[in-house]
Design an enzyme around this catalytic site. Sequence first.
Site, PDB file in Angstrom:
ATOM      1  N   VAL A 153      12.798  28.774   8.233  1.00  0.00           N
ATOM      2  CA  VAL A 153      13.112  28.185   9.403  1.00  0.00           C
ATOM      3  C   VAL A 153      14.584  27.589   9.559  1.00  0.00           C
ATOM      4  O   VAL A 153      14.819  26.855   8.323  1.00  0.00           O
ATOM      5  CB  VAL A 153      11.919  26.959   9.863  1.00  0.00           C
ATOM      6  N   HIS A 202     -29.839  19.082 -10.746  1.00  0.00           N
ATOM      7  CA  HIS A 202     -30.018  20.036  -9.839  1.00  0.00           C
ATOM      8  C   HIS A 202     -30.816  19.667  -8.767  1.00  0.00           C
ATOM      9  O   HIS A 202     -31.806  18.745  -8.674  1.00  0.00           O
ATOM     10  CB  HIS A 202     -31.066  21.487 -10.589  1.00  0.00           C
ATOM     11  N   GLY A 221       1.324  20.257   5.269  1.00  0.00           N
ATOM     12  CA  GLY A 221       1.357  21.320   6.364  1.00  0.00           C
ATOM     13  C   GLY A 221      -0.221  21.937   6.587  1.00  0.00           C
ATOM     14  O   GLY A 221      -0.768  21.900   7.672  1.00  0.00           O
ATOM     15  N   GLY A 279       0.792  -1.193   0.119  1.00  0.00           N
ATOM     16  CA  GLY A 279      -0.125   0.263   0.247  1.00  0.00           C
ATOM     17  C   GLY A 279       0.822   1.259  -0.144  1.00  0.00           C
ATOM     18  O   GLY A 279       0.283   2.212  -0.272  1.00  0.00           O
ATOM     19  N   GLY A 280       2.079   1.097   0.304  1.00  0.00           N
ATOM     20  CA  GLY A 280       2.991   2.383   0.397  1.00  0.00           C
ATOM     21  C   GLY A 280       2.679   3.429   1.288  1.00  0.00           C
ATOM     22  O   GLY A 280       1.777   3.146   2.199  1.00  0.00           O
ATOM     23  N   THR A 281       3.231   4.375   0.990  1.00  0.00           N
ATOM     24  CA  THR A 281       3.150   5.830   2.180  1.00  0.00           C
ATOM     25  C   THR A 281       1.666   6.270   2.069  1.00  0.00           C
ATOM     26  O   THR A 281       1.090   6.393   3.124  1.00  0.00           O
ATOM     27  CB  THR A 281       4.159   6.805   1.467  1.00  0.00           C
ATOM     28  N   CYS A 282       1.266   6.078   0.674  1.00  0.00           N
ATOM     29  CA  CYS A 282      -0.370   6.472   0.696  1.00  0.00           C
ATOM     30  C   CYS A 282      -1.319   5.824   1.568  1.00  0.00           C
ATOM     31  O   CYS A 282      -1.808   6.407   2.300  1.00  0.00           O
ATOM     32  CB  CYS A 282      -0.692   6.451  -0.902  1.00  0.00           C
ATOM     33  N   GLY A 313       9.163   5.325  -4.431  1.00  0.00           N
ATOM     34  CA  GLY A 313       8.636   6.589  -3.931  1.00  0.00           C
ATOM     35  C   GLY A 313       9.521   7.464  -3.363  1.00  0.00           C
ATOM     36  O   GLY A 313      10.764   7.669  -3.616  1.00  0.00           O
TER      37      GLY A 313
HETATM   38  P1  NAD Z   1       5.037  20.789  -0.447  1.00  0.00           P
HETATM   39  O1  NAD Z   1       6.193  20.948  -1.518  1.00  0.00           O
HETATM   40  O2  NAD Z   1       3.718  20.701  -0.856  1.00  0.00           O
HETATM   41  O3  NAD Z   1       5.285  22.092   0.577  1.00  0.00           O
HETATM   42  C1  NAD Z   1       6.282  22.262   1.333  1.00  0.00           C
HETATM   43  C2  NAD Z   1       6.278  23.557   1.715  1.00  0.00           C
HETATM   44  O4  NAD Z   1       7.467  24.068   2.430  1.00  0.00           O
HETATM   45  C3  NAD Z   1       6.590  24.757   0.585  1.00  0.00           C
HETATM   46  O5  NAD Z   1       5.549  25.620   0.480  1.00  0.00           O
HETATM   47  C4  NAD Z   1       7.884  25.313   0.617  1.00  0.00           C
HETATM   48  O6  NAD Z   1       8.110  26.491   0.145  1.00  0.00           O
HETATM   49  C5  NAD Z   1       8.070  25.193   2.037  1.00  0.00           C
HETATM   50  N1  NAD Z   1       9.517  25.542   2.876  1.00  0.00           N
HETATM   51  C6  NAD Z   1      10.654  24.586   2.220  1.00  0.00           C
HETATM   52  N2  NAD Z   1      11.729  25.164   3.097  1.00  0.00           N
HETATM   53  C7  NAD Z   1      11.038  25.823   4.305  1.00  0.00           C
HETATM   54  C8  NAD Z   1      11.972  26.348   5.290  1.00  0.00           C
HETATM   55  N3  NAD Z   1      13.127  26.042   5.548  1.00  0.00           N
HETATM   56  N4  NAD Z   1      11.107  26.944   6.207  1.00  0.00           N
HETATM   57  C9  NAD Z   1       9.805  27.420   5.985  1.00  0.00           C
HETATM   58  N5  NAD Z   1       9.075  26.837   4.840  1.00  0.00           N
HETATM   59  C10 NAD Z   1       9.919  26.072   4.022  1.00  0.00           C
HETATM   60  O7  NAD Z   1       5.418  19.464   0.648  1.00  0.00           O
HETATM   61  P2  NAD Z   1       4.561  18.794   1.662  1.00  0.00           P
HETATM   62  O8  NAD Z   1       3.390  19.306   2.032  1.00  0.00           O
HETATM   63  O9  NAD Z   1       5.819  18.057   2.723  1.00  0.00           O
HETATM   64  O10 NAD Z   1       4.176  17.318   0.835  1.00  0.00           O
HETATM   65  C11 NAD Z   1       5.078  16.625   0.121  1.00  0.00           C
HETATM   66  C12 NAD Z   1       4.490  16.007  -1.222  1.00  0.00           C
HETATM   67  O11 NAD Z   1       3.366  15.194  -0.874  1.00  0.00           O
HETATM   68  C13 NAD Z   1       3.961  17.122  -2.145  1.00  0.00           C
HETATM   69  O12 NAD Z   1       4.701  17.046  -3.273  1.00  0.00           O
HETATM   70  C14 NAD Z   1       2.394  16.770  -2.437  1.00  0.00           C
HETATM   71  O13 NAD Z   1       2.051  16.460  -3.538  1.00  0.00           O
HETATM   72  C15 NAD Z   1       2.441  15.408  -1.606  1.00  0.00           C
HETATM   73  N6  NAD Z   1       1.188  15.308  -0.751  1.00  0.00           N
HETATM   74  C16 NAD Z   1      -0.081  15.303  -1.693  1.00  0.00           C
HETATM   75  C17 NAD Z   1      -1.315  15.152  -0.851  1.00  0.00           C
HETATM   76  C18 NAD Z   1      -2.534  15.154  -1.621  1.00  0.00           C
HETATM   77  O14 NAD Z   1      -2.413  14.961  -2.694  1.00  0.00           O
HETATM   78  N7  NAD Z   1      -3.652  15.563  -0.754  1.00  0.00           N
HETATM   79  C19 NAD Z   1      -1.288  15.578   0.568  1.00  0.00           C
HETATM   80  C20 NAD Z   1      -0.032  15.428   1.204  1.00  0.00           C
HETATM   81  C21 NAD Z   1       0.952  15.438   0.455  1.00  0.00           C
END
Ligand code: NAD
Length: 458
Positions: free
Chosen positions: A234, A437, A182, A39-42, A141
């Site tokens: 950060v 509708h 986030g 199933g992996g990370t997802c 992945g």
């Molecule tokens: P992300 O790339 O979406 O966002 C990371 C954010 O961290 C960016 O906005 C970046 O500018 C910021 N950042 C980087 N360095 C920083 C610093 N030193 N201080 C402050 N901010 C900083 O990455 P994510 O949220 O970790 O997600 C990882 C991957 O997982 C993504 O590519 C996303 O596509 C995937 N994901 C998808 C879904 C979904 O499809 N709903 C959900 C979760 C994760």
Amino acid sequence: MSQFDLVVLGGGPGGYVAAIRGAQLGLSVACVDENPVFGGTCLRVGCIPSKALLESSEKFEAASKHLKAHGVTVGPVSLDLATMMKRKEGVVKALTGGIAALLKKNKITGFNTRGRLGSKGTVVLDSGETLTAKHIIVATGTRSADLPGVEIDGKNIVTSTEALEFKTVPKHLVVIGAGFIGLEMGSVWSRLGSKVTVLEYLDRILPGMDQETALAAQKIFKKQGLDFQLGRRVTAARKKGRGCVVESEGHDPITCDAVLLAVGRVPVSKDLGLEELGVQIDKRGFIIVDENYGTAATGVFAIGDVIGGPQLAHKAEEEGVACVERIVTGYGHVNYGAIPGVVYTNPEIASVGSTQEQLDEAGIAYNVGKFPFRGNGRARAINSVEGYVKILADKTTDRILGVHILGAHAGDLIAEAVAAMEFGATAEDLARTSHSHPTLAEAVKEAALAVDGRALHF
Ligand code: NAD
């Protein structure tokens, strides 16, 4: 030594789907994953458990704040976090069990052990076995990216994996990064009672998404209680006493109870025996592939997060299918212009195709059609009137170039736009399509009408 036509290394959505498609096409297939379940990370620690918690936390918030407006009175609402977590684990168990059943049904041999590429045409397993394969697909992945100075301890300073299983609700959670993870995990813990501060390096949230839509979403999340501090790079996060301290360039340190690091994910391509076979890997660790997902090593292919592009389960699945189809039939196709992306906050944010900024940058002339959910009857009935549907269509041909939806069930609504784009539809095609509708989908039709300045209900 066991022999297979195809061995897939990695059992996430890219890998297990490639394995199933291979079996459907008559190959003898093995799928290898180092985790005890497929199933992996997802499925294990990503999309699925986070959606389970998003749903539960939404219910908690609805019971605490929103049911009253519906005339439903409940007594004092309290949180049973242990039960919420148990339900989430049950969802994961059911789905990972489902994958195991699918592999069995398709007569795919599963190996739950770590594997790496050996000499040409072999995969060596930690369990001691060696598999031979005509074709090998690497679908290993990504993992959470580290940030220098941020001392992950898995308890107070965590990645998304551990943020899915806090034992208590942190009083103050600092989220580093205003991306997909986030915002989704920040929403979960904010709804459950945490004060959530999101520190983002850029001057906007959700980089890469349509800017107007990201800004509109940010305003809504702010009203929900998320505190965004943009332009914050950060530089450190560490344990201090019972809590944590987070430092960012040029600003006072923040003390808090927990920290979630969500600054992206990096490919898992090391120690897999790839370089030894001549597979090329770029500076960031992504495997370099050709248009057939082939690597520089004959018989070795790669798909999904590990080859770069949007890190989305459904993108990996499409690649898995296309890669196997090309191996077996010579044909296979992924339309990278029509891969949707969804952030599962409330409201959801969904998008497909180009953003307005991308069209501006490329000098492509377009018309914009926008329809707000407050003009939609169903949105009123369900009390979810925030957001809009925005359609970008080519100025000359009217062909749909991008669709961006901020609103309830945006993640489901976007499917219509994706299908329309796959068929090369114009905004007029959508505008002349009958929509039930009262449904939220009517807002998509209205936005399509709005491209031509003739929305009916706004
Ligand atoms: P992300 O790339 O979406 O966002 C990371 C954010 O961290 C960016 O906005 C970046 O500018 C910021 N950042 C980087 N360095 C920083 C610093 N030193 N201080 C402050 N901010 C900083 O990455 P994510 O949220 O970790 O997600 C990882 C991957 O997982 C993504 O590519 C996303 O596509 C995937 N994901 C998808 C879904 C979904 O499809 N709903 C959900 C979760 C994760």
